[in-house]
Design an enzyme around this catalytic site. Sequence first.
Site, PDB file in Angstrom:
ATOM      1  N   SER A 162     -29.295  -3.475  -3.746  1.00  0.00           N
ATOM      2  CA  SER A 162     -28.352  -2.404  -4.119  1.00  0.00           C
ATOM      3  C   SER A 162     -27.492  -2.024  -2.915  1.00  0.00           C
ATOM      4  O   SER A 162     -27.815  -2.363  -1.765  1.00  0.00           O
ATOM      5  CB  SER A 162     -29.164  -1.180  -4.559  1.00  0.00           C
TER       6      SER A 162
ATOM      7  N   THR B 226     -24.784   1.167 -16.590  1.00  0.00           N
ATOM      8  CA  THR B 226     -25.945   0.803 -17.418  1.00  0.00           C
ATOM      9  C   THR B 226     -26.742   2.065 -17.744  1.00  0.00           C
ATOM     10  O   THR B 226     -26.467   3.143 -17.218  1.00  0.00           O
ATOM     11  CB  THR B 226     -26.889  -0.171 -16.667  1.00  0.00           C
TER      12      THR B 226
ATOM     13  N   TYR C 201     -35.883   5.203  -3.933  1.00  0.00           N
ATOM     14  CA  TYR C 201     -35.002   4.117  -4.385  1.00  0.00           C
ATOM     15  C   TYR C 201     -34.390   3.392  -3.184  1.00  0.00           C
ATOM     16  O   TYR C 201     -34.417   2.159  -3.107  1.00  0.00           O
ATOM     17  CB  TYR C 201     -33.915   4.687  -5.302  1.00  0.00           C
TER      18      TYR C 201
HETATM   19  P1  NAI Z   1     -31.483  -0.823 -16.766  1.00  0.00           P
HETATM   20  O1  NAI Z   1     -32.289   0.417 -16.798  1.00  0.00           O
HETATM   21  O2  NAI Z   1     -30.346  -0.980 -17.686  1.00  0.00           O
HETATM   22  O3  NAI Z   1     -32.438  -2.084 -16.949  1.00  0.00           O
HETATM   23  C1  NAI Z   1     -33.618  -2.195 -16.221  1.00  0.00           C
HETATM   24  C2  NAI Z   1     -34.459  -3.302 -16.822  1.00  0.00           C
HETATM   25  O4  NAI Z   1     -35.690  -3.406 -16.090  1.00  0.00           O
HETATM   26  C3  NAI Z   1     -34.835  -3.035 -18.280  1.00  0.00           C
HETATM   27  O5  NAI Z   1     -34.684  -4.229 -18.991  1.00  0.00           O
HETATM   28  C4  NAI Z   1     -36.314  -2.631 -18.197  1.00  0.00           C
HETATM   29  O6  NAI Z   1     -37.029  -2.990 -19.360  1.00  0.00           O
HETATM   30  C5  NAI Z   1     -36.764  -3.438 -17.009  1.00  0.00           C
HETATM   31  N1  NAI Z   1     -37.959  -2.900 -16.349  1.00  0.00           N
HETATM   32  C6  NAI Z   1     -38.155  -1.649 -15.886  1.00  0.00           C
HETATM   33  N2  NAI Z   1     -39.386  -1.547 -15.352  1.00  0.00           N
HETATM   34  C7  NAI Z   1     -39.957  -2.767 -15.454  1.00  0.00           C
HETATM   35  C8  NAI Z   1     -41.216  -3.302 -15.082  1.00  0.00           C
HETATM   36  N3  NAI Z   1     -42.154  -2.555 -14.489  1.00  0.00           N
HETATM   37  N4  NAI Z   1     -41.470  -4.615 -15.351  1.00  0.00           N
HETATM   38  C9  NAI Z   1     -40.542  -5.384 -15.960  1.00  0.00           C
HETATM   39  N5  NAI Z   1     -39.346  -4.927 -16.343  1.00  0.00           N
HETATM   40  C10 NAI Z   1     -39.062  -3.642 -16.103  1.00  0.00           C
HETATM   41  O7  NAI Z   1     -31.035  -0.962 -15.234  1.00  0.00           O
HETATM   42  P2  NAI Z   1     -29.944  -1.890 -14.547  1.00  0.00           P
HETATM   43  O8  NAI Z   1     -28.862  -1.012 -14.081  1.00  0.00           O
HETATM   44  O9  NAI Z   1     -29.635  -3.051 -15.390  1.00  0.00           O
HETATM   45  O10 NAI Z   1     -30.754  -2.340 -13.256  1.00  0.00           O
HETATM   46  C11 NAI Z   1     -31.114  -3.693 -12.997  1.00  0.00           C
HETATM   47  C12 NAI Z   1     -31.335  -3.828 -11.501  1.00  0.00           C
HETATM   48  O11 NAI Z   1     -30.113  -3.573 -10.814  1.00  0.00           O
HETATM   49  C13 NAI Z   1     -32.342  -2.834 -10.932  1.00  0.00           C
HETATM   50  O12 NAI Z   1     -33.119  -3.463  -9.923  1.00  0.00           O
HETATM   51  C14 NAI Z   1     -31.474  -1.766 -10.319  1.00  0.00           C
HETATM   52  O13 NAI Z   1     -32.118  -1.069  -9.282  1.00  0.00           O
HETATM   53  C15 NAI Z   1     -30.333  -2.634  -9.789  1.00  0.00           C
HETATM   54  N6  NAI Z   1     -29.112  -1.903  -9.522  1.00  0.00           N
HETATM   55  C16 NAI Z   1     -28.516  -1.177 -10.503  1.00  0.00           C
HETATM   56  C17 NAI Z   1     -27.380  -0.460 -10.221  1.00  0.00           C
HETATM   57  C18 NAI Z   1     -26.685   0.385 -11.236  1.00  0.00           C
HETATM   58  O14 NAI Z   1     -25.809   1.172 -10.845  1.00  0.00           O
HETATM   59  N7  NAI Z   1     -26.995   0.274 -12.533  1.00  0.00           N
HETATM   60  C19 NAI Z   1     -26.776  -0.478  -8.874  1.00  0.00           C
HETATM   61  C20 NAI Z   1     -27.492  -1.301  -7.934  1.00  0.00           C
HETATM   62  C21 NAI Z   1     -28.605  -1.983  -8.255  1.00  0.00           C
END
Ligand code: NAI
Length: 316
Positions: A161, A209, A174
């Site tokens: 991130s 998201t 985080y």
């Molecule tokens: P999201 O909340 O839309 O999706 C997260 C996904 O991770 C979901 O499919 C959920 O089922 C899964 N998940 C959560 N806990 C889990 C676990 N213990 N085991 C397996 N799966 C699990 O979030 P998003 O935004 O798609 O995030 C994806 C990645 O991108 C994360 O690592 C997040 O930290 C990173 N990220 C997101 C940003 C944002 O602004 N949305 C910015 C920078 C990084």
Amino acid sequence: MSNQCASSGYDPTMGRNVNGKVVLITGAARGIGAQTARVLAERGARVSLVGLEPERLEALAGELDGISRAAGHRPKHAWFTADVTDQEAVDAAVQGTVDALGRIDVVVANAGIANNGTVAVNPPDALVRTVDVNLNGVIRTVSAALPHVVDARGYVLVVASLASFTALPGMAAYCASKAGAEAFANVLRLEVAHKGVKVGSAHPSWIDTDLVRDIGEDLSIFEEVRRRLPGPLGSTTSVEECADALADGIARRSRRIYVPGSLVAVQNLRTVINNPLTEIGILRQAAKSVPRLEDEVRRVGRAFGRRTVGTDDRAA
Ligand code: NAI
């Protein structure tokens, strides 16, 4: 590639071609993971969707079949339920992927969550769970898949991130988890390069998201602070643009992927961002915003957004 997003470390032998590659993605049920799976399937990859929310994973696997067919590729995708903090479940998903798809060329350690408040207001269990999913989950996933990625002389992508190199009140666990994820990728890169494996880390800022939307809906102060952040620190990118940048980075086996691309400047200024002079302004803001944030989190009564999975027992 979108002009807003950029990846570095271009590998001319791979170009944009992920056709026929097997890509395992964790946290694939929603958000960045799901959209990256769609883009990769469209480009001919065979995708293993790993994570929680089995109904969503199954539906997405069906959707990917349609995307592959429409793009003229033979559909062959798989899905597995696994909590990335559970090594046995992750190992089973990795083995299941190899059994179903024959190999693993690329692993994308993407699953992640974000607690919503300060160290003072969120319970320790919520802070620890954030690190457990975002950092230990990366370690468990990559370790399990690594022998297969080595066999394929493939690529590891750790979804870190902007928070890997910035500090914002309310994001201690985080930021710690994402700094750790970046460091893990940096060291792994050195350990496996001689085996023909490349390692990259992705650094998105705010992506539209559920993770960000849920916290924004719960906490008005979060949205206010985000809007006041300068330049790319405050901008929001669509999940489609982010997934395109990640898919391009996977094809090129990039060392670093920034979303938007202008974040490379923030990375280059990381010592300036974290110095005491820069902190003066942040501290002035924090004196007002932190008490409001803590009040709002207490009122919401949850330490995570309402759609966050695997964290039900962690109230604020
Ligand atoms: P999201 O909340 O839309 O999706 C997260 C996904 O991770 C979901 O499919 C959920 O089922 C899964 N998940 C959560 N806990 C889990 C676990 N213990 N085991 C397996 N799966 C699990 O979030 P998003 O935004 O798609 O995030 C994806 C990645 O991108 C994360 O690592 C997040 O930290 C990173 N990220 C997101 C940003 C944002 O602004 N949305 C910015 C920078 C990084």
